[in-house]
Write an enzyme that holds these catalytic residues in place. Sequence first.
Site, PDB file in Angstrom:
ATOM      1  N   GLY A   1       0.847  -1.194   0.000  1.00 49.52           N
ATOM      2  CA  GLY A   1       0.000   0.000   0.000  1.00 49.52           C
ATOM      3  C   GLY A   1       0.877   1.236   0.000  1.00 49.52           C
ATOM      4  O   GLY A   1       1.206   1.781  -1.058  1.00 49.52           O
ATOM      5  N   SER A   2       1.333   1.641   1.186  1.00 51.29           N
ATOM      6  CA  SER A   2       2.223   2.820   1.266  1.00 51.29           C
ATOM      7  C   SER A   2       3.464   2.621   0.403  1.00 51.29           C
ATOM      8  O   SER A   2       3.943   3.549  -0.246  1.00 51.29           O
ATOM      9  CB  SER A   2       2.695   3.041   2.707  1.00 51.29           C
ATOM     10  OG  SER A   2       1.627   3.073   3.594  1.00 51.29           O
TER      11      SER A   2
ATOM     12  N   GLN B   1     -19.017  11.675  21.355  1.00 48.14           N
ATOM     13  CA  GLN B   1     -18.917  11.977  22.791  1.00 48.14           C
ATOM     14  C   GLN B   1     -20.027  12.940  23.225  1.00 48.14           C
ATOM     15  O   GLN B   1     -20.670  12.733  24.259  1.00 48.14           O
ATOM     16  CB  GLN B   1     -17.537  12.604  23.057  1.00 48.14           C
ATOM     17  CG  GLN B   1     -17.132  12.619  24.506  1.00 48.14           C
ATOM     18  CD  GLN B   1     -16.835  11.217  25.024  1.00 48.14           C
ATOM     19  OE1 GLN B   1     -16.572  10.298  24.253  1.00 48.14           O
ATOM     20  NE2 GLN B   1     -16.908  11.054  26.333  1.00 48.14           N
TER      21      GLN B   1
ATOM     22  N   GLY C   1     -23.277  11.375  23.748  1.00 46.21           N
ATOM     23  CA  GLY C   1     -23.349  10.380  24.824  1.00 46.21           C
ATOM     24  C   GLY C   1     -23.745   9.014  24.271  1.00 46.21           C
ATOM     25  O   GLY C   1     -23.328   8.638  23.167  1.00 46.21           O
TER      26      GLY C   1
ATOM     27  N   GLU D   1      -4.846   7.164   0.285  1.00 41.21           N
ATOM     28  CA  GLU D   1      -4.193   8.295  -0.402  1.00 41.21           C
ATOM     29  C   GLU D   1      -3.067   8.888   0.457  1.00 41.21           C
ATOM     30  O   GLU D   1      -2.922  10.100   0.573  1.00 41.21           O
ATOM     31  CB  GLU D   1      -5.229   9.347  -0.799  1.00 41.21           C
ATOM     32  CG  GLU D   1      -6.320   8.736  -1.665  1.00 41.21           C
ATOM     33  CD  GLU D   1      -6.749   9.593  -2.815  1.00 41.21           C
ATOM     34  OE1 GLU D   1      -6.001  10.487  -3.217  1.00 41.21           O
ATOM     35  OE2 GLU D   1      -7.846   9.328  -3.334  1.00 41.21           O
TER      36      GLU D   1
END
Length: 399
Positions: free
Chosen positions: A132-133, A341, A344, A368
């Site tokens: 990938g990378s 968050q 909740g 990407e």
Amino acid sequence: MLNLDLTEEQQLLEQSVREWGARAVAPRIHDLDRAHQFDRALLPQMADLGLLGSCIPQKYGGAGMDYVSLGIASEELEYLDTSLRVIVSVHVGLNSLTLLSWGTEDQKSRYLIPQAQGKKIATYGLTEPSAGSDARGIQSVAIKKGDRYVLTGEKMWISLADVADNFLVFAWSDLEKKKQRDPNGISAFIIERAFKGFSSGTLKEKWGILAGNTGFFKMDEVEVPQENLVGREGEGFKIAMFALDQGRYTVAAGATGLIRACRDASVSYAKQRKAFGVEIGSHQLVKEMLAQMESDYQASRLLWMRAGSLKNAGRRNTKETGLAKWFATVASERAASDAVQIHGANGYSDEYPVGRFYRNCKGAVIYEGTREIHKVMQADYLLGYRTDRPTRCELPPYA
Ligand SMILES: Cc1cc2nc3c(=O)[nH]c(=O)nc-3n(C[C@H](O)[C@H](O)[C@H](O)COP(=O)(O)OP(=O)(O)OC[C@H]3O[C@@H](n4cnc5c(N)ncnc54)[C@H](O)[C@@H]3O)c2cc1C
């Protein structure tokens, strides 16, 4: 020069995508996401809005918009759902804009025009199961036989793999250079789904962008005519990186839209929900999360607009586009986490959209160029380890 005021055309585009989204997408996206359903019926509607050929000149079937318009469209689409922005990222950003700069007139007439008109859908296949990378780690090969190349290999984690008609594919055409990992041995090809030996599938275990299609495709001795070689033999790596400059731009603007969606949902919830006898928005720590979303939204927007105006001016923008992509995607992860968050326990349920935003944002921190790859890139620019050399793709496509 960076101009933050939208032109009349840009405002009209923003409004059209918003109106269409509110009518055609927003009421259905929750169900599509839950059903893991890619809705092909949205493609002709996006084509009607010019989104599938947004930055492509009219003479090649496109809408002839500028790059800031492409950013606006990406931001609005991801405000609705990441899956919609991904379509533009791969179809326009990674594929069509690359053909526009690197394709021959014959390739433009056979592939770019139908793509820009939305009659054919296109994507980009670089990643493989083992690479990938590290794009030089790909294993696909293209062996020249007479007037054709025979491609063998497998591409993995490809957006629209099971939907697209046309594929921009990268493979080693020089096996000696492959051994040395010399990127000048990689070439780029256009493959059609209909070519013999091509097969594809959908990745079923994915947990985000569920209304989008992500999959794999296999090339089992696919014969590709030499007219489908993009650029010259050995230019594939450069072409793959050029494509990422356009794709990353749409990812940056899209992530900005996702931050805005998190912000808007959170502001609305903070004004409705009460705790300790007051709206939760009046608690300082909730305010802090909202304020962070606003600053992340504004900063991300400035960064993609700067990259867009450089593109409009025909200037190199790899560094600025990379920074915009890195900053906005990381900020979108923070915004989505905080949006959950603020909601909740309700944020932990699919009843509210923020859970979908949270699942969707992570992909863009990976594809990407991962967060780490972008950090390395920015540091390398600072250290002088990396410099951009102008290529023949310097000018913006519509110039
Ligand atoms: C939803 C989705 C859609 C995608 N769509 C496409 C597509 O349409 N076309 C396509 O070609 N690909 C696509 N991809 C693939 C994507 O581009 C790759 O996943 C990405 O490049 C990362 O590669 P990898 O997954 O192999 O991770 P790896 O490269 O194996 O990386 C694993 C980890 O190691 C880190 N790492 C690796 N190298 C370094 C380094 N030098 N320094 C520091 N850290 C490092 C990474 O940052 C990461 O954290 C998609 C991926 C996803 C999730």
